[in-house]
Write an enzyme that holds these catalytic residues in place. Structure first.
Site, PDB file in Angstrom:
ATOM      1  N   ASP A  37       0.289  19.957  -2.246  1.00 34.27           N
ATOM      2  CA  ASP A  37      -0.491  18.924  -1.584  1.00 34.27           C
ATOM      3  C   ASP A  37      -1.946  18.957  -2.025  1.00 34.27           C
ATOM      4  O   ASP A  37      -2.606  17.941  -2.094  1.00 34.27           O
ATOM      5  CB  ASP A  37      -0.412  19.108  -0.068  1.00 34.27           C
ATOM      6  CG  ASP A  37       0.929  18.641   0.471  1.00 34.27           C
ATOM      7  OD1 ASP A  37       1.410  17.617  -0.014  1.00 34.27           O
ATOM      8  OD2 ASP A  37       1.484  19.305   1.351  1.00 34.27           O
ATOM      9  N   CYS A  65       0.843  -1.181   0.000  1.00 38.50           N
ATOM     10  CA  CYS A  65       0.000   0.000   0.000  1.00 38.50           C
ATOM     11  C   CYS A  65       0.886   1.240   0.000  1.00 38.50           C
ATOM     12  O   CYS A  65       2.095   1.134  -0.002  1.00 38.50           O
ATOM     13  CB  CYS A  65      -0.874  -0.012   1.223  1.00 38.50           C
ATOM     14  SG  CYS A  65      -0.010  -0.617   2.640  1.00 38.50           S
ATOM     15  N   ASP A 119      -3.972  16.766   3.503  1.00 42.20           N
ATOM     16  CA  ASP A 119      -3.511  17.718   2.497  1.00 42.20           C
ATOM     17  C   ASP A 119      -4.207  19.078   2.599  1.00 42.20           C
ATOM     18  O   ASP A 119      -3.664  20.089   2.153  1.00 42.20           O
ATOM     19  CB  ASP A 119      -3.650  17.122   1.092  1.00 42.20           C
ATOM     20  CG  ASP A 119      -2.520  16.137   0.789  1.00 42.20           C
ATOM     21  OD1 ASP A 119      -1.426  16.306   1.373  1.00 42.20           O
ATOM     22  OD2 ASP A 119      -2.726  15.214  -0.011  1.00 42.20           O
ATOM     23  N   GLY A 168     -20.828  10.677  -1.642  1.00 43.72           N
ATOM     24  CA  GLY A 168     -19.670   9.968  -2.171  1.00 43.72           C
ATOM     25  C   GLY A 168     -20.006   9.089  -3.345  1.00 43.72           C
ATOM     26  O   GLY A 168     -21.086   9.171  -3.929  1.00 43.72           O
ATOM     27  N   HIS A 169     -19.061   8.236  -3.691  1.00 44.38           N
ATOM     28  CA  HIS A 169     -19.208   7.373  -4.857  1.00 44.38           C
ATOM     29  C   HIS A 169     -18.525   6.041  -4.555  1.00 44.38           C
ATOM     30  O   HIS A 169     -17.459   6.011  -3.960  1.00 44.38           O
ATOM     31  CB  HIS A 169     -18.556   8.041  -6.072  1.00 44.38           C
ATOM     32  CG  HIS A 169     -18.686   7.244  -7.321  1.00 44.38           C
ATOM     33  ND1 HIS A 169     -19.861   7.145  -8.010  1.00 44.38           N
ATOM     34  CD2 HIS A 169     -17.777   6.488  -7.986  1.00 44.38           C
ATOM     35  CE1 HIS A 169     -19.675   6.359  -9.069  1.00 44.38           C
ATOM     36  NE2 HIS A 169     -18.415   5.953  -9.074  1.00 44.38           N
ATOM     37  N   SER A 170     -19.165   4.942  -4.992  1.00 42.49           N
ATOM     38  CA  SER A 170     -18.542   3.635  -4.769  1.00 42.49           C
ATOM     39  C   SER A 170     -18.455   2.882  -6.087  1.00 42.49           C
ATOM     40  O   SER A 170     -19.250   3.117  -6.999  1.00 42.49           O
ATOM     41  CB  SER A 170     -19.376   2.829  -3.772  1.00 42.49           C
ATOM     42  OG  SER A 170     -20.670   2.618  -4.296  1.00 42.49           O
ATOM     43  N   ASP A 223       3.033  17.603   4.218  1.00 40.44           N
ATOM     44  CA  ASP A 223       2.926  16.391   5.032  1.00 40.44           C
ATOM     45  C   ASP A 223       3.824  15.320   4.422  1.00 40.44           C
ATOM     46  O   ASP A 223       4.020  15.264   3.215  1.00 40.44           O
ATOM     47  CB  ASP A 223       1.472  15.926   5.199  1.00 40.44           C
ATOM     48  CG  ASP A 223       0.711  15.740   3.890  1.00 40.44           C
ATOM     49  OD1 ASP A 223       1.245  16.111   2.820  1.00 40.44           O
ATOM     50  OD2 ASP A 223      -0.409  15.224   3.942  1.00 40.44           O
ATOM     51  N   ASP A 236      -7.648  11.801  -2.213  1.00 40.02           N
ATOM     52  CA  ASP A 236      -6.672  10.748  -1.953  1.00 40.02           C
ATOM     53  C   ASP A 236      -7.415   9.457  -1.622  1.00 40.02           C
ATOM     54  O   ASP A 236      -8.469   9.515  -0.990  1.00 40.02           O
ATOM     55  CB  ASP A 236      -5.782  11.152  -0.764  1.00 40.02           C
ATOM     56  CG  ASP A 236      -4.353  10.668  -0.935  1.00 40.02           C
ATOM     57  OD1 ASP A 236      -4.167   9.584  -1.515  1.00 40.02           O
ATOM     58  OD2 ASP A 236      -3.435  11.362  -0.482  1.00 40.02           O
TER      59      ASP A 236
END
Ligand code: CO
Ligand code: CO
Length: 347
Positions: A47, A14, A87, A135-137, A222, A64
């Protein structure tokens, strides 16, 4: 059937990002919109993107998503959200709202895992002071989760990642080593106390108080996929000035137990890749064994902030950081004048 979230991720590991040089190469082929309202965008290697609405209002915008690096789905959700929100904080901004982006294997029907991931994310957005707005899946063999985040920043107070000054002190706010620890989790040799430490830091929001942000912080980023040396070299090289840094290895915070995992072979591909790319920028002035050196290149998920600050205010900053729970914050070095190829001197 999925027993462990991480078994669903491929062996590639990852937090691995696309090689920054390749990325730069093909991004340069994309037509870039130059607009004076865009204070940070594609060309800035920042960022997050920053759009100036008016003299006092800027919008910070970032996205992200990551693959699982722990087995607990709720904790993974928290880590992924903390990482995405970071970010916005790294630009000196505050999150307003976020959207989930989630990939999950539909055929497994393990919706309880998905629910836990999203619950972890939602809790972190709320803690950050933002609103989770949707959101979105999509169906994907390999689970991934993250956020698109919109935040607010005063355009005059944006803190860029390439504006350090000679004489600045460098502060790192979280200990390094989470990439190595997640490799050890995958290798099923990680001990609970070490994992708990890594999780503690990866779920700590990079939110700084107003008092801290008002100190004379010249530059901020970061530490994530490119590791400490990678992000520090970005800060120095993108400044376009003759800047280097002297970092004191023994002052750099590292999670206890990390070196043992390196010695048992728990080094991520990402760390080796970063070392290959960035080690030519770093000059070793001390004897560094491999297990120590590689930590400097370890890709961090939801890593700490790298702060370049006026030396007059560094003590106050450290005091405030400790009060705000960044108890392992350390001064790790200083910004110097340098035009040598090896901009970073490790002492
Ligand atoms: Co970042
Ligand atoms: Co990012």
């Amino acid at each position: 059937m999925i027993e462990k979230l991480m078994q669903m991720t491929r062996a590639s590991g990852c937090a691995a990002k696309i090689n920054p040089k390749d990325l730069e190469n093909f991004l340069s082929k994309i037509k870039q919109t130059k607009d004076k309202r865009l204070l940070a965008g594609l060309e800035h290697n920042e960022d997050a993107a920053v759009y100036k609405l008016d003299e006092n209002t800027g919008i910070v915008f970032t996205l992200d998503l990551i693959t699982p690096l722990v087995n607990d789905p709720y904790v993974f959700g928290q880590i992924a959200a903390t990482n995405s929100l970071s970010d916005v904080f790294a630009m000196g901004g505050r999150p307003l709202m976020a959207l989930n982006i989630v990939c999950f294997p539909e055929e497994e029907k393990k919706y309880n895992l998905l629910e836990e991931i999203l619950r972890g994310g939602a809790d972190k957005v709320a803690e950050a002071g933002g609103i989770l707005a949707g959101g979105h899946s999509l169906n994907d063999k390999e689970p991934k989760y993250g956020l698109a985040v919109v935040g607010l920043v005063d355009p005059k107070k944006v803190i860029y990642n390439n504006t350090p000054e000679v004489g600045d002190f460098l502060i790192l706010t979280k200990p390094l080593g989470v990439g190595i620890i997640s490799t050890a989790i995958k290798g099923e040799i990680a001990e609970k106390r070490v994992v708990d430490k890594a999780v503690f830091w990866m779920t700590k929001l990079n939110k700084l108080s107003q008092e801290l942000l008002e100190l004379n912080i010249h530059s901020l980023t970061d530490v994530t996929g490119f590791g400490l040396v990678g992000h520090l070299s970005e800060m120095l090289l993108l400044s376009g000035k003759e800047l280097g840094a002297k970092i004191m290895f023994e002052d750099i915070p590292v999670i206890e137990g990390v070196y043992d995992y390196v010695n048992t072979g728990m080094v991520s591909e990402g760390a080796m890749k970063n070392r290959k790319i960035y080690s030519c920028i770093a000059e070793k002035n001390i004897n560094l064994s491999f297990e120590k050196e590689i930590v400097l290149y370890d890709p961090q998920t939801s890593g700490g902030l790298l702060i370049s600050i006026d030396p007059q205010q560094v003590e106050k900053a450290i005091k405030l950081l400790h009060q705000e729970g960044f108890t392992e914050s350390k001064i790790i070095g200083e910004v110097i004048k340098s035009k040598s190829k090896e901009r970073i001197k490790i002492c």
